[in-house]
Structures are given as C-alpha cells and as structure tokens.
Design an enzyme around this catalytic site. Structure first.
Site, PDB file in Angstrom:
ATOM      1  N   CYS A  30       0.824  -1.214   0.000  1.00 51.24           N
ATOM      2  CA  CYS A  30       0.000   0.000   0.000  1.00 51.24           C
ATOM      3  C   CYS A  30       0.849   1.251   0.000  1.00 51.24           C
ATOM      4  CB  CYS A  30      -0.924   0.014   1.206  1.00 51.24           C
ATOM      5  SG  CYS A  30      -2.185  -1.244   1.070  1.00 51.24           S
ATOM      6  N   HIS A  31       1.771   1.347   0.940  1.00 54.19           N
ATOM      7  CA  HIS A  31       2.557   2.579   1.050  1.00 54.19           C
ATOM      8  C   HIS A  31       4.043   2.299   1.159  1.00 54.19           C
ATOM      9  CE1 HIS A  31      -1.549   3.378   2.515  1.00 54.19           C
ATOM     10  NE2 HIS A  31      -1.448   4.378   1.679  1.00 54.19           N
ATOM     11  N   GLY A  32       4.437   1.060   0.837  1.00 60.68           N
ATOM     12  CA  GLY A  32       5.854   0.762   0.679  1.00 60.68           C
ATOM     13  C   GLY A  32       6.665   0.520   1.936  1.00 60.68           C
TER      14      GLY A  32
END
Lengths: 176, 415
Positions: A140-142
């Site tokens: 999702c956001h690494g």
C-alpha cells in the site's frame, strides 16, 4: 430577575441549581451507554478467544497465515539464515529498535500480527515479494519489514505487533 | 438584504393560512423578490446545482436502502441483487454512485469559485465556515457510502481510513477499536456505517439551511467583489433572473451527469470493488475515490504516520481560517493580478496532487507530491497573508451597475 440583589438565595435559585444538577447527571448517564455501545460487544469478544495452530504442518522456511480477531497472524518457521539475519541486524538506525530475542520465544518461530502498522494493509510475504530485508513488504505505502517483523524502511512507525501466544506443546501454538 | 415581507396572498384561503404560518412570505422573500447582484456569472449557479444533487442523493439513497442488506454475508450480494433483480435497480444505483461524484464535481467548482472571487471575506466568514463543515460532512458521508457495497476497495479503504485515527497518541488504538466495534473492520463496522450514511445527508441538509440563511443575511458576493450599494441599480430579483439562469445551468449539468450514468457508469469507480471484501488479501494498489485523491497524496507525501495524518486533516481545516489568512482588502481576483496567477497555480497543484494520489507511492511521484504539498500549504499560510501587503490591486468600479453597464449605463439600468 435583573435586580435580584437579595442576600438570601431564593426558592427559584434553589430550583434552578437542582434542575441544572439533575440535567447534568442525566445527560452524562445517558451519554455513557450511547458511547459504550460502539465498543466491541460480548459476541465479538467471545469470538476473539484464543486459537490453536498445529506447528507440524509448517515446514522450515514456511509462513502460515491464520485468522484471529479478523486479522491475519503470520506464523513463520524461520530458517537458520533468517534467524541470523534477524539477530545480527544492527539496531541503530531502525525506526523502532528492538532486539530479535525480545520478539520471539523460540528463535525458529516468529509470530506476528500481519497488519502493517502504518494504515492496516496486509504485507506480502510470499517468496519474491518479501522486500529487501527478506521479511515482508507492504504494497500500500511501501513499508519494508525484516525477518523479525521489524520496520526497516517506509512510513510505518512500529514493528509488526507480536500477539500474546504460548507453546502449549512442542508442536502446538496457542495464540491469544 | 431581505427586509420584512410585503407578500399578500391572492386568495382568501391563502391569506387565512399566511396569517397563521407565513410560509408563502418566506418563500416569496427568499426565492422570488430576493435581490441578486446583476453581474452574477455561471459560476454562481453551482449552489442551486448542489441543492439539487443533495435531494437526488437522498431520494436515490432512500430507495436503495429498501433493497440493501448491511451485513458482511449479504451486503455484496444485495448490491448485485439491486443491479440485476430490482426493477430499475441498476439505474437507481448508478445514479446514486455517480451522483456522489457529481456532487463533488459541483462542490469543488463552488469552492474554487469562492476562492477566486474572495467570497470568504467579511462579512461572509460564517457563511464560508458553514460551507467547510458541509464539505467535511460530505467527505464522511461519501467515505461511508463507499464502504457499503463491501467490495475489496470498500473494505480496504475503510481499513486505511479508520487506521488514520490510530495515529493519535495514547488513545488512538482505543478510538480505532471503538470505531470498528471489534478488532478489525467487520460486521459491526459495516452496520454502523450504514446507519451513519443514512443520517449524515440529513445533517448536511440542516447545515445547508444555515448556509443559505447566512447567505441571505449578508447577500451574495459577485464577480466584481463589491457590495451592493443601490438595490435598484445593482440587483435583479431572484425570480425570474437567478431561477432561470440556475435552471438552465442545472439542465446542462444534468446532461453531464446523465452521460456518466448511461454511457460510462463505472468510469469513476474501481474494478476491484466488484470483488467481494476479503480481510486476508489486500489489493495490490489501494486507491480512494477520485474526490479524495489530493488529500491521499498529501498523506503519502509525509514519511511519518502521525505527520501524514496531521497534514492531511490540516489541508481541510486550513480552509476554515481562510477569511483571516487573506489580508487583501480586494475580494475578486479580477482586480488582483498577482493573486490570479497564484490561484491558477493552486488549482494546478490540486489537480496535480489528485493525479499523484492515484500513482504508486514511490520514486519521483513522492518527490512531486512533496513539492505540491508545500505549495498547497504555502498558498494558504505564506502567499495569502503576504500578497495583501505587496500586491497593487487594479482600481475597482464604483458600483456593480458601473461594472456591468459601463459608466454610461446608469440611465439604462433605471430603464
């Protein structure tokens, strides 16, 4: 009312204060049930009772995901290499420094809640998508986690949470 | 602006009713003889369009609630049931889903119009803040509505957004559990979101009444940003002038809306939401609905959870302080040459953030999002206050009539 300069409190003052006090008690006693009803109910709590996991079915290097309290729990049978990586990683520079020994009861078994501590996505743990620290990678956001489930890179503030668990026998794990 | 009504109903029954409940007088003074500045352009028609969209969403929503089941085992199926089995269900659902997008299209135009023409400045601060509250309620309503179909994006969007609250120090986890009613997004969450999604539009309607009331106290701003000085010369009656113009704009907007509903009803949605929610599998790429994308880009631009969440909410809250951040005495950008440039750069930054919010959070996208986030906040807290001091505005016309009709238009205005 504007010229109520009498030194003695009047009957109206008494009624005013008593009514105000009763209203305050009534509002707060009604507000609490209305707020509290939003918290987990008895059936939800009961459904969150501890569960057992059979460890015989998890080969070395394997990760099994079980669902507990609506969340995935990762049970990872770590290899020698993965244990070494986790134990030897320098704590300095980690966003949430924690020794590997403080995160496991037996070095070969890592048990973590599979929910990214950033915004709750499920990190990927299949071979090839584990990220550069060989742990987990959140798409999702690494956020990147290592083989101890510790956050190493990305926006997540904390390590993957370790749930309460115990080894009921050598081959049976109880989560919760 | 609206004085005591002089409305007298024609019929005896009307007069009998009016003397007991002056409803006719209220409508007459608010929507018939109410004076509107004669220079209003089509950007001023979005208030009416938004009112229409609110009613359309409530009507289609109440109908959908007659067929929808708010339970994790049935929600997804009941939406398919609406699409396939319910008479005209497909139309009503597509009208509602695309209606939400149209509602946001209209509100963004309405907000940018206010920003361009300085509609937030004294004496319209309360009017503006009520608008910001409506916008916040719309965002909450839209978010909860998107959860109801219980697809993958519904579930994971709900998970990401509710987890934003876990960033709050100390009480964050307790608040998140309280919002969920469990240990994760689950049946209790879906059930309460349905209840609140039903409630919030009526709260919006309530705040809209206050918004319109405040508008009718201070009067409308206008493209020249100067106050009405002479009602005779500077204004026209609401009916037929504003009603006619609003109706025409509404019809044009409806064509745009209908085009989405009938020709590309899923264009603004996400294919993953046609997969039923699976708590054990996160989609590779979680994207919110388009109208939240700029804020999502701001959230992801910050490499800290609490920082990202704080900045994202600040991006909306800062709007409420706008009346005091803008130090210029001139309202309309028409007479503010420098502000005009910064304004259009701001519009471009918002669109840019929207684009970046839909991209994966890596590499150049993150850097671009950071630059645009800096401009977003810089526009409000640095440019707005300083511009009032350094900018030389163009001379303002003496009156609205002069602006519209030229200096020689005085006689014409009095026909």
């Amino acid at each position: 009312m504007a010229i109520a300069t009498t030194a003695e409190p009047t009957r109206r003052d008494m009624l005013f204060i008593a009514t105000g006090a009763a209203a305050a008690v009534a509002v707060s006693s009604v507000a609490w049930p209305l707020i509290s009803q939003m918290n987990p109910d008895a059936s939800t709590i009961a459904a969150g009772a501890p569960i057992d996991v059979d460890l015989k079915a998890i080969p070395e290097g394997g990760i099994v995901t079980v669902k507990w309290r609506g969340k995935p729990i990762f049970v990872r049978h770590r290899t020698k290499k993965e244990i070494d990586e986790a134990a030897k990683a320098p704590l300095a520079g980690m966003p949430d420094p924690q020794a590997d020994s403080a995160r496991v009861q037996k070095p070969e078994w890592l048990v973590v809640i599979g929910v990214c501590t950033h915004l709750g996505c499920i990190p990927l743990g299949t071979a090839g998508s584990r990220g550069e620290y060989d742990g987990w990678f959140c798409p999702c956001h690494g956020s990147v986690y290592d083989t101890s489930g510790r956050i190493r890179k990305g926006p997540a503030p904390k390590n993957l949470e370790v749930p309460a668990y115990a080894f009921a026998t050598d081959t049976k794990l109880t989560i919760g | 602006m609206s004085g005591p009504s002089t409305f007298v109903p024609k019929s005896a029954l009307g007069r009998w009713f009016e003397s007991r409940l002056p409803l006719g007088g209220l409508i007459h003074s608010s929507f018939i003889v109410y004076p509107t500045p004669r220079n209003l352009n089509y950007w001023w028609t979005f208030g009416g369009i938004l009112s229409f969209m609110l009613v359309a969403q409530i009507v289609t929503g109440i109908v959908l609630a007659m067929h929808y089941t708010p339970h994790v085992d049935y929600a997804f199926l009941s939406v398919e049931h609406i699409m396939r089995d319910v008479n005209w269900g497909w139309l009503i659902r597509y009208a509602h889903a695309n209606g939400a997008s149209m509602f946001f299209v209209a509100v963004y135009i309405h907000m940018f119009r206010g920003l361009y023409y300085g509609s937030y400045k004294a004496p319209r601060e309360i009017l503006w803040i009520l608008g910001v509250i409506i916008y916040l309620l719309m965002m909450a309503t839209g978010f909860m509505g998107y959860v109801l179909p219980w697809g993958q994006m519904s579930f994971w969007g709900a998970t990401v957004i509710t987890n934003l609250f876990s960033a709050i120090p100390l009480v964050g986890d307790a608040i998140t559990t309280w919002l969920w009613g469990g240990y994760s997004v689950d049946n209790p969450t879906l059930n309460r979101f349905f209840s609140l999604h039903f409630l919030l539009p009526f709260m919006i309607a309530g705040v809209v009444v206050l918004h319109v009331w405040a508008l009718h106290v201070v009067g409308q701003n206008n493209p020249d940003g100067i106050e009405v000085k002479n009602t005779e010369r500077d204004t026209l009656s609401f009916t037929p002038y504003a009603t006619g113009k609003d109706s025409f704009a509404l019809v044009c907007f409806m064509i745009f809306y209908a085009w989405f509903v009938f020709y590309t009803p899923n264009f603004l949605g996400h294919a993953d939401n046609y997969i039923e929610a699976n708590p054990l599998s996160t989609p590779a790429h979680i994207v919110p609905e388009w109208y939240y994308l700029p804020f999502y880009a701001i959230l992801r631009a910050v490499p800290s959870k609490l920082g990202g969440v704080t900045l994202m909410f600040s991006a909306i809250v800062v709007l409420a302080f706008l009346p005091w951040l803008d130090t210029s005495r001139v309202r309309s950008a028409k007479y503010r040459p420098m502000y005009k440039v910064f304004f259009w750069a701001f519009v471009a930054a918002c669109i840019g953030l929207g684009y970046l919010g839909a991209q994966p959070p890596e590499g150049g996208y993150v850097i671009a999002a950071r630059l645009l986030t800096v401009y977003y906040f810089g526009f409000f807290i640095i440019i707005m206050p300083l511009l009032g001091l350094f900018e030389t505005p163009k001379p303002l016309p003496a009156s609205i009539a002069d602006a519209v009709l030229g200096k020689g238009g005085l006689a014409a205005a009095q026909h």
